[in-house]
Write an enzyme that holds these catalytic residues in place. Structure first.
Site, PDB file in Angstrom:
ATOM      1  N   LEU A  49       0.815  -1.216   0.000  1.00 31.59           N
ATOM      2  CA  LEU A  49       0.000   0.000   0.000  1.00 31.59           C
ATOM      3  C   LEU A  49       0.846   1.262   0.000  1.00 31.59           C
ATOM      4  O   LEU A  49       0.447   2.294  -0.534  1.00 31.59           O
ATOM      5  CB  LEU A  49      -0.934   0.006   1.223  1.00 31.59           C
ATOM      6  CG  LEU A  49      -1.943  -1.143   1.314  1.00 31.59           C
ATOM      7  CD1 LEU A  49      -2.716  -1.066   2.616  1.00 31.59           C
ATOM      8  CD2 LEU A  49      -2.893  -1.118   0.126  1.00 31.59           C
ATOM      9  N   GLY A  50       2.019   1.188   0.621  1.00 31.78           N
ATOM     10  CA  GLY A  50       2.877   2.369   0.699  1.00 31.78           C
ATOM     11  C   GLY A  50       4.130   2.050   1.492  1.00 31.78           C
ATOM     12  O   GLY A  50       4.242   0.999   2.125  1.00 31.78           O
ATOM     13  N   LYS A  51       5.072   2.970   1.450  1.00 28.70           N
ATOM     14  CA  LYS A  51       6.303   2.764   2.205  1.00 28.70           C
ATOM     15  C   LYS A  51       6.843   4.102   2.676  1.00 28.70           C
ATOM     16  O   LYS A  51       6.617   5.150   2.077  1.00 28.70           O
ATOM     17  CB  LYS A  51       7.342   2.039   1.355  1.00 28.70           C
ATOM     18  CG  LYS A  51       7.661   2.687   0.016  1.00 28.70           C
ATOM     19  CD  LYS A  51       8.600   1.818  -0.792  1.00 28.70           C
ATOM     20  CE  LYS A  51       8.876   2.446  -2.161  1.00 28.70           C
ATOM     21  NZ  LYS A  51       9.785   1.609  -2.975  1.00 28.70           N
ATOM     22  N   GLY A  52       7.561   4.036   3.809  1.00 29.65           N
ATOM     23  CA  GLY A  52       8.155   5.236   4.383  1.00 29.65           C
ATOM     24  C   GLY A  52       9.592   4.978   4.781  1.00 29.65           C
ATOM     25  O   GLY A  52      10.221   4.009   4.337  1.00 29.65           O
ATOM     26  N   ASP A  62       2.947  15.966  11.554  1.00 28.80           N
ATOM     27  CA  ASP A  62       3.309  15.596  10.179  1.00 28.80           C
ATOM     28  C   ASP A  62       2.056  15.542   9.304  1.00 28.80           C
ATOM     29  O   ASP A  62       1.841  14.582   8.566  1.00 28.80           O
ATOM     30  CB  ASP A  62       4.039  14.252  10.158  1.00 28.80           C
ATOM     31  CG  ASP A  62       4.742  13.988   8.819  1.00 28.80           C
ATOM     32  OD1 ASP A  62       5.010  14.970   8.087  1.00 28.80           O
ATOM     33  OD2 ASP A  62       5.022  12.818   8.508  1.00 28.80           O
ATOM     34  N   CYS A  92       3.872  -0.693   4.240  1.00 27.62           N
ATOM     35  CA  CYS A  92       2.494  -0.979   4.630  1.00 27.62           C
ATOM     36  C   CYS A  92       1.856  -1.880   3.578  1.00 27.62           C
ATOM     37  O   CYS A  92       1.934  -1.592   2.379  1.00 27.62           O
ATOM     38  CB  CYS A  92       1.707   0.313   4.784  1.00 27.62           C
ATOM     39  SG  CYS A  92       0.093   0.091   5.554  1.00 27.62           S
ATOM     40  N   PHE A 145      10.875   4.064   7.692  1.00 23.26           N
ATOM     41  CA  PHE A 145      11.113   2.918   8.564  1.00 23.26           C
ATOM     42  C   PHE A 145      10.321   1.680   8.156  1.00 23.26           C
ATOM     43  O   PHE A 145      10.712   0.569   8.468  1.00 23.26           O
ATOM     44  CB  PHE A 145      10.730   3.273  10.016  1.00 23.26           C
ATOM     45  CG  PHE A 145      11.791   4.004  10.761  1.00 23.26           C
ATOM     46  CD1 PHE A 145      12.670   3.324  11.591  1.00 23.26           C
ATOM     47  CD2 PHE A 145      11.933   5.377  10.636  1.00 23.26           C
ATOM     48  CE1 PHE A 145      13.660   3.996  12.284  1.00 23.26           C
ATOM     49  CE2 PHE A 145      12.913   6.062  11.321  1.00 23.26           C
ATOM     50  CZ  PHE A 145      13.789   5.376  12.153  1.00 23.26           C
ATOM     51  N   ALA A 146       9.203   1.866   7.511  1.00 18.60           N
ATOM     52  CA  ALA A 146       8.273   0.753   7.359  1.00 18.60           C
ATOM     53  C   ALA A 146       7.688   0.673   5.960  1.00 18.60           C
ATOM     54  O   ALA A 146       7.750   1.619   5.169  1.00 18.60           O
ATOM     55  CB  ALA A 146       7.147   0.895   8.381  1.00 18.60           C
TER      56      ALA A 146
END
EC number: 2.7.11.21
Length: 646
Positions: A68-71, A185, A76, A73-74
């Site tokens: 679904l997504g990424k940042g 944020d 999803c 650290f993680a």
């Protein structure tokens, strides 16, 4: 199976494992997956163990689905409970990324702050656990991704859409602040959209407890384009910084890019600290006022959430109860419950198809005939609606110079997406540029009896060759010399039909443009298209071209000008265009004055005999011009002066 070493802490882990099964997520209920589907999931551990996530304590398994997504650290993923079929969004954080104590503390803080939040517009926290490889945080699944995805597909949103989303963000943000939590944020990517187009505030990775001013954190955190000036200046992070970020979000959705975005990060930070940004003229006055109130350097000067919700932008603007799913990728049809709009739709239905069955053909013919008669009555008096009469001899009437224009209030303006908006800067810029150039030309012009030599081969000029004023019902229609036909409707929207009649161009505002093939125009725009076609047919059959300027092929004009505003006085029609062109049509003798180009300024004069000549304004300034042309230049100057806000 024994827990892996290095679990977050006894308390948060025990809370997650206290219940025999985690609460069902917002995805498919247990009944959504039956029989073979559940058997398929149950059979996956042996065939594809890499796609399964297992809770070490309860033994419950989840099928990891699409990313679904990424940042930082993680990552999803979508995840499905193999026993119940419930769907979640699972945030997967590798243990290697939280090996240091402060990194682990950050994840623990996120869980502690998020786990107890229960609000309609906050992403719901379900449960969490970890194994030797990862930490897993299970959250409410928002199947339509985020507001960032909608923004990337749409670039700009309509003001009613922005109100729809902002109301939900403000509701969630007020709840957070009341519980003493700062998000820190707020950005498009952290506003998630559910299947039902409901917004949820999420991602509490940078969230913090609200502390007294003297104890507030001084660290710089957040996303650069949305960071408040006091955060950059290390003055502490309070609720006002979240409000600032909300203002940046509002600006981005309305204008297409963040207010302080530049190619260089240092320059972006400088602009933020100095609150240096521009407000586009396409925004409504309430939108500009609210943005100006939010984006203030001093946190004390910014409005509270309640004050924002009481602002005219929200109280006087239409907010839909729900947005259609199609609005994720295309402009929606947002028709407010307005009696006038209902009447407009009723009239256009009766005139352009979908006629009532109870009416016979004679009644239908009478209606169309009435429309033609109305068009004739409103336009023939001041328009070339018949073969031109012989031009009168002698100079133009003295009143063109000595009499102030009457009845010169703006009759139509290409506005933002709503009613009651103040005249935009785009119109003001056109007016001021033309005023400055004309003043400079006329002030130093020597007396002369004739015009200087015109340009031998001037650049092709796009100008209004025919027009119809039917603003008592629909709007102002016109045809350009390129044969493009357009209507500036009374609601401030603009629609044009290409010269080959195959493409429709729709502008809800002066800066927002959509194009469709004639056969693919959305149903909501069909009434306006019907009116546009009727205007085109009427002008083709009843009106003569207003001059002998050479025609311009539309293919040579990739961006034909939009009519921004038109003004009628007792003697002339003034039209202002998005490319800076100013055209004045004089009723009595059908002469026309067109100012265009600007670098250099060109003056085109269509005389009584329909002949047209184009001059450099600098030549007129040096050599003078005929009394006819001078008088019309002065009258145009007077018209523009009345339009100037100064």
């Amino acid at each position: 199976m024994e827990p892996a070493a290095g679990f977050l802490s006894p308390r948060p882990f025990q809370r997650a494992a206290a219940a025999p099964a985690p609460p069902a997520g917002p995805g498919p209920p247990p009944s959504a997956l039956r029989g073979p589907e559940l058997e398929m999931l149950a059979g996956l551990p042996t065939s594809d163990p890499g796609r399964l996530i297992t809770d070490p304590r309860s033994g419950r398994t989840y099928l990891k689905g699409r990313l679904l997504g990424k940042g930082g650290f993680a990552r999803c993923y979508e995840a499905t409970d193999t026993e119940t079929g419930s769907a979640y969004a699972v945030k997967v954080i590798p243990q290697s990324r939280v090996a240091k104590p402060h990194q682990r503390e950050k994840i623990l803080n996120e869980i502690e702050l998020h786990r107890d939040l229960q609000h309609r517009h906050i992403v719901r926290f379900s449960h969490h656990f970890e194994d030797a490889d990862n930490i897993y945080i299970f959250l409410e699944l928002c199947s339509r991704k985020s507001l960032a995805h909608i923004w990337k597909a749409r670039h700009t949103l309509l003001e009613p859409e922005v109100r729809y989303y902002l109301r939900q963000i403000l509701s969630g943000l007020k709840y957070l602040h009341q519980r003493g939590i700062l998000h820190r944020d707020l950005k498009l990517g952290n506003f998630f959209i559910t299947e039902n187009m409901e917004l949820k505030v999420g991602d509490f990775g940078l969230a913090a407890r609200l502390e007294p001013p003297e104890q507030r954190k001084k660290t710089i955190c957040g996303t650069p384009n949305y960071v408040a000036p006091e955060v950059l200046l290390r003055q502490g992070h309070g609720p006002e910084a979240d409000v600032w970020s909300l203002g940046c979000v509002m600006y981005t959705l309305l204008c297409g890019s963040p207010p302080f975005e530049t190619a260089d990060l240092k320059e972006t930070y400088r602009c933020i600290k100095q609150v240096h940004y521009t407000l586009p003229a396409s925004l409504s006055l309430p939108a500009r006022q609210l943005l100006a109130a939010i984006l203030r350097a001093s946190p004390r000067d910014r409005p509270s959430i309640d004050q924002i919700l009481r602002h005219d932008f929200f109280t006087k603007g239409y907010t839909p109860d729900r947005l259609p799913i199609s609005s994720c990728v295309t402009v929606p049809d947002l028709t407010p419950p307005n009696p006038a709009r209902s009447l407009f739709a009723k009239v256009t239905k009766s005139l352009f198809g979908r006629k009532k069955k109870s009416k016979n053909h004679a009644q239908e013919r009478d209606e169309v005939s009435g429309l033609v008669s109305g068009l004739m009555r409103t336009s023939v008096g001041h328009q070339d609606a018949r073969p031109e009469a012989p031009a009168a001899s002698g100079p133009a009437p003295v009143s063109l110079v000595e009499t102030a224009p009457e009845d010169s209030s703006p009759r139509g303006t290409l506005a933002s997406s709503g009613d009651g908006f103040e005249e935009g800067l785009t119109v003001a810029t056109v007016v001021e540029s033309a005023l400055c150039a004309l003043r400079n030309c006329i002030a130093f012009m020597p007396p002369a009896e004739q015009n200087p030599a015109p340009l031998a081969q001037p650049e092709p000029l796009v100008w209004v060759s025919k027009w119809v004023d039917y603003s008592n019902k629909f709007g102002f229609g016109y045809q350009l010399s390129s044969r493009r036909v357009a209507v500036l409707f009374n609601d401030g929207t603009h629609m044009a039909l290409s010269a080959n009649r195959k493409t429709v161009h729709y502008n809800p505002t002066s800066t927002k443009h959509f194009s469709f093939s004639v056969g693919a125009v959305p149903r909501a725009l069909q009434p306006q298209l019907g009116i546009l076609r009727y205007f085109a047919s009427y002008m083709e059959q009843h009106l003569m071209k207003g001059g002998d300027l050479p025609s311009v092929e539309e293919v040579e004009v990739p961006a034909p000008p939009l009519l921004l505003q038109w003004v009628k006085t007792d003697q002339a029609l003034l039209m202002l265009f998005s490319d800076g062109t100013v055209q004045v049509n004089f009723y009595g003798d059908h002469t026309k004055l067109i100012l265009s180009g600007w670098e250099p300024l060109l003056v085109t004069f269509v005389a009584r005999n329909r002949s047209a000549c184009t001059y450099l304004a600098s030549h007129l300034r040096q050599l003078g011009c005929s009394p006819d042309l001078r008088q019309r230049l002065r009258y145009a100057l007077r018209l523009l002066r009345d339009r100037s806000p100064a």
